[in-house]
Design a protein around this motif. Structure first.
Motif, mmCIF file in Angstrom:
data_model
loop_
_atom_site.group_PDB
_atom_site.id
_atom_site.type_symbol
_atom_site.label_atom_id
_atom_site.label_comp_id
_atom_site.label_asym_id
_atom_site.label_seq_id
_atom_site.Cartn_x
_atom_site.Cartn_y
_atom_site.Cartn_z
ATOM 1 N N ASN A 152 0.807 -1.225 0.000
ATOM 2 C CA ASN A 152 0.000 0.000 0.000
ATOM 3 C C ASN A 152 0.839 1.272 0.000
ATOM 4 O OD1 ASN A 152 0.877 -0.419 2.636
ATOM 5 N ND2 ASN A 152 -0.893 0.590 3.532
ATOM 6 N N LEU A 153 2.171 1.125 0.148
ATOM 7 C CA LEU A 153 3.053 2.296 0.096
ATOM 8 C C LEU A 153 3.738 2.452 -1.264
ATOM 9 C CD1 LEU A 153 4.718 2.265 3.645
ATOM 10 C CD2 LEU A 153 2.701 3.520 2.839
ATOM 11 N N LEU A 154 3.375 1.593 -2.207
ATOM 12 C CA LEU A 154 3.913 1.718 -3.566
ATOM 13 C C LEU A 154 3.209 2.859 -4.282
ATOM 14 C CD1 LEU A 154 5.617 0.705 -5.964
ATOM 15 C CD2 LEU A 154 3.721 -0.854 -6.513
ATOM 16 N N VAL A 155 3.986 3.828 -4.766
ATOM 17 C CA VAL A 155 3.447 4.958 -5.529
ATOM 18 C C VAL A 155 3.921 4.790 -6.969
ATOM 19 C CG1 VAL A 155 3.289 7.461 -5.728
ATOM 20 C CG2 VAL A 155 3.635 6.411 -3.476
ATOM 21 N N ALA A 156 3.007 4.530 -7.884
ATOM 22 C CA ALA A 156 3.387 4.283 -9.274
ATOM 23 C C ALA A 156 2.380 4.912 -10.224
ATOM 24 C CB ALA A 156 3.474 2.775 -9.530
ATOM 25 N N ARG A 157 2.861 5.172 -11.433
ATOM 26 C CA ARG A 157 2.021 5.783 -12.463
ATOM 27 C C ARG A 157 1.943 4.837 -13.656
ATOM 28 N NH1 ARG A 157 4.116 11.341 -14.869
ATOM 29 N NH2 ARG A 157 5.821 9.926 -15.454
ATOM 30 N N VAL A 158 0.744 4.642 -14.182
ATOM 31 C CA VAL A 158 0.526 3.783 -15.345
ATOM 32 C C VAL A 158 0.179 4.661 -16.548
ATOM 33 C CG1 VAL A 158 -0.898 1.954 -16.336
ATOM 34 C CG2 VAL A 158 -0.278 1.876 -13.903
ATOM 35 N N ARG A 159 0.902 4.410 -17.651
ATOM 36 C CA ARG A 159 0.658 5.211 -18.854
ATOM 37 C C ARG A 159 1.112 4.431 -20.080
ATOM 38 N NH1 ARG A 159 3.186 11.049 -18.730
ATOM 39 N NH2 ARG A 159 5.102 9.791 -18.725
ATOM 40 N N GLY A 160 0.221 4.272 -21.044
ATOM 41 C CA GLY A 160 0.574 3.612 -22.298
ATOM 42 C C GLY A 160 1.085 2.203 -22.133
ATOM 43 N N GLY A 161 0.468 1.430 -21.259
ATOM 44 C CA GLY A 161 0.881 0.040 -21.069
ATOM 45 C C GLY A 161 2.145 -0.116 -20.264
ATOM 46 N N PRO B 250 7.363 3.324 -11.041
ATOM 47 C CA PRO B 250 7.267 3.745 -9.642
ATOM 48 C C PRO B 250 7.817 5.156 -9.490
ATOM 49 C CG PRO B 250 9.135 2.279 -9.923
ATOM 50 C CD PRO B 250 8.411 2.311 -11.242
ATOM 51 N N LEU B 251 7.361 5.844 -8.463
ATOM 52 C CA LEU B 251 7.834 7.202 -8.208
ATOM 53 C C LEU B 251 9.272 7.129 -7.684
ATOM 54 C CD1 LEU B 251 7.298 10.249 -7.959
ATOM 55 C CD2 LEU B 251 6.464 9.812 -5.629
ATOM 56 N N LEU B 252 10.211 7.624 -8.479
ATOM 57 C CA LEU B 252 11.621 7.679 -8.078
ATOM 58 C C LEU B 252 11.996 9.134 -7.868
ATOM 59 C CD1 LEU B 252 13.116 5.036 -10.548
ATOM 60 C CD2 LEU B 252 12.246 4.691 -8.235
ATOM 61 N N LEU B 253 12.585 9.425 -6.739
ATOM 62 C CA LEU B 253 12.826 10.809 -6.329
ATOM 63 C C LEU B 253 14.295 11.192 -6.451
ATOM 64 C CD1 LEU B 253 10.700 10.649 -3.068
ATOM 65 C CD2 LEU B 253 10.000 11.653 -5.251
ATOM 66 N N GLU B 254 14.547 12.400 -6.904
ATOM 67 C CA GLU B 254 15.894 12.958 -6.858
ATOM 68 C C GLU B 254 16.204 13.317 -5.390
ATOM 69 O OE1 GLU B 254 18.150 13.296 -9.153
ATOM 70 O OE2 GLU B 254 16.973 12.807 -10.953
ATOM 71 N N PRO B 255 17.400 13.026 -4.917
ATOM 72 C CA PRO B 255 17.743 13.359 -3.520
ATOM 73 C C PRO B 255 18.025 14.849 -3.349
ATOM 74 C CG PRO B 255 19.598 12.293 -4.605
ATOM 75 C CD PRO B 255 18.472 12.270 -5.592
ATOM 76 N N GLU B 256 16.979 15.627 -3.510
ATOM 77 C CA GLU B 256 17.106 17.085 -3.395
ATOM 78 C C GLU B 256 15.730 17.673 -3.103
ATOM 79 O OE1 GLU B 256 16.617 18.162 -8.135
ATOM 80 O OE2 GLU B 256 18.644 17.871 -7.334
ATOM 81 N N GLY B 257 15.676 18.965 -2.816
ATOM 82 C CA GLY B 257 14.411 19.670 -2.641
ATOM 83 C C GLY B 257 13.548 19.105 -1.526
#
Length: 471
Positions: free
Chosen positions: A5-14, A18-25
């Protein structure tokens, strides 16, 4: 790895990403806040920390970030911290047992606040403690307190989050393709890790590197969670290669594609990975031990050097060698039908080596028995005795360790009469003759002397000629 339930992902065009973050901001600031709060909270309970860190979820949401990101980072930071059980003023197990017994004995079930208070007062009096202490034990007997916060930087935490998101996504993989290029040592370690983790895989040479085709957890009918955990552990090994690419089919309402390459390696931790256990099951450990006991003169090795079968790579489960001859052993156990077919195809291509294929009788189909290798069928658990007769035929009798000659007694040189001398004087004479003082009593006895002890002081003990029996 994280709860699904903590997986954050986006589906687009098949495709799924997963949401991968830059280590900044904002991500870096949230990670830093989590770690700062932990460093300031040594001695607090896990429940308190989880409640306080959950406040950051709202902060993440206000900053335009999914609130699950803050919760996932907090989960990883808490997992990397050290906790100890709460020190209770009385035994929590006995306290709970006493309370429940008293409640049942007095009321059946204590429903009202007055009945509950009465039960607690009686038990507290019996245990010799305060009601407040008893309530504290009942309420927090399973809680822990923080003793050492996570030893990592905010950047490390963001990268661990990214790795965990990928690992969590791969729990839903039907199939995984991994391509990598690395030096010989890294390649061997990675292939050994695949084998040690018990993954269903096919390894092939591809250009200047290796291609791994791995069955995903979603392709199995049983042990999917255990298998998924093992697959997740492989990902950090892959990321140690010089060049790598991961492609996966992810199960859902429809199969989605996931791709990740070393172009994004800066988003992930690059650290040494602990070696996997030599044996990934008790069955293999027992087989190794039983075979080693049967033939101590043979060298039994777990996961020997990789073998090349056509364009594919195979790491046998064991090898047994003796006198320049070597036999490989491959165990056919928990495999899917598709994986078994691929494995058999690879074994058919393998030539130039002596191989024993040990097959569980439930999988002993005609295609297994037709392999160009020796086949042994076993039931349930493979034992050393199942393959020993065949190994003996292929390798010859195990070499026996040569019998060692009993050590020769050193000769005792001629000595003057020692009778009447003190033990200290006798030891001095023996030392002068080249005899170790530590053997003094032993040598004196062999020469027919005895020692009269008047104290523990060697200068007061006297050496006498032992009397012959019957004299």
């Amino acid at each position: 790895m994280l709860p699904s339930n903590l997986l954050v992902a986006r589906v687009r065009g098949g495709r799924i990403e997963p949401l991968l973050l830059e280590p900044e901001g904002i991500p870096l600031a949230i990670a830093a806040e989590i770690l700062d709060r932990l460093r300031e909270s040594v001695g607090k309970s896990r429940r308190e920390l989880e409640r306080e860190l959950s406040e950051l979820e709202e902060l993440a949401l206000e900053a335009g970030l999914d609130m699950r990101v803050a919760r996932a980072m907090a989960t990883l930071a808490l997992r990397a911290s050290a906790f100890e059980p709460v020190k209770a003023p009385l035994d929590p197990v006995r306290a709970r047992l006493e309370v429940f017994e008293e409640a049942c004995r007095s009321f059946g079930v204590a429903l009202s606040e007055e009945e509950r208070r009465a039960v607690l007062e009686r038990v507290a009096a019996r245990l010799g403690c305060r009601v407040e202490d008893l309530e504290a034990v009942l309420g927090g007997y399973q809680d822990e307190v923080l003793t050492k916060p996570a030893d990592m930087s905010a950047e490390d935490l963001v990268k661990e989050y990214n790795l965990s998101e990928v690992q969590t996504l791969l729990f839903k993989a039907v199939k995984l393709d991994v391509r990598f290029v690395a030096d010989g040592a890294t390649t061997k370690r990675l292939l050994r890790a695949v084998k040690a983790l018990g993954l269903l895989y096919l390894a092939e040479r591809a250009g200047g590197g290796v291609k791994l085709t791995i069955d995903g957890p979603a392709s199995l009918l049983r042990q999917t969670r255990r298998y998924g955990t093992r697959l997740a552990k492989l990902v950090p090994h892959v990321m140690l290669a010089d060049r790598w690419a991961i492609e996966a089919d992810i199960a859902g309402k429809r199969v989605l594609k996931f791709e990740l390459t070393d172009e994004r390696s800066s988003l992930f931790p690059r650290r040494s990975v602990e070696a996997e256990p030599l044996f990934d099951s008790e069955v293999e450990r027992e087989f190794f031990k039983s075979l080693s006991r049967l033939a101590p003169g043979w060298k039994v090795e777990r996961e020997p050097e990789p073998l090349v079968a056509g364009n594919r790579v195979l790491i046998p489960d064991f090898s047994v060698s003796c006198g320049g001859r070597k036999v490989y052993i491959e165990i056919v156990g928990f495999w899917t039908k598709e994986y078994l077919e691929r494995k058999l195809e690879k074994l058919r291509e393998l030539g130039g080596v002596t191989m024993i294929v040990a097959v569980d009788e439930e999988l002993a189909c005609s295609s297994v028995k037709d392999l160009p290798h020796e086949v042994v069928v076993f039931r349930g658990r493979l034992r050393g005795a199942d393959v020993y007769p065949l190994l003996k035929k292929l390798l010859g009798e195990p070499e026996r360790a040569p019998r060692s000659e009993p050590p020769r007694e050193p000769e005792i040189p001629a000595l003057p009469d020692l009778s009447g001398k003190t033990l200290a004087e006798a030891v001095k004479e023996l030392r002068g003759a080249g005899i170790d003082p530590a053997r003094a009593l032993e040598v004196l006895e062999k020469l027919g002397y005895t020692v009269e002890w008047r104290s523990l002081d060697p200068s007061r003990a006297r050496v006498r000629r032992a009397r012959a029996e019957g004299v």
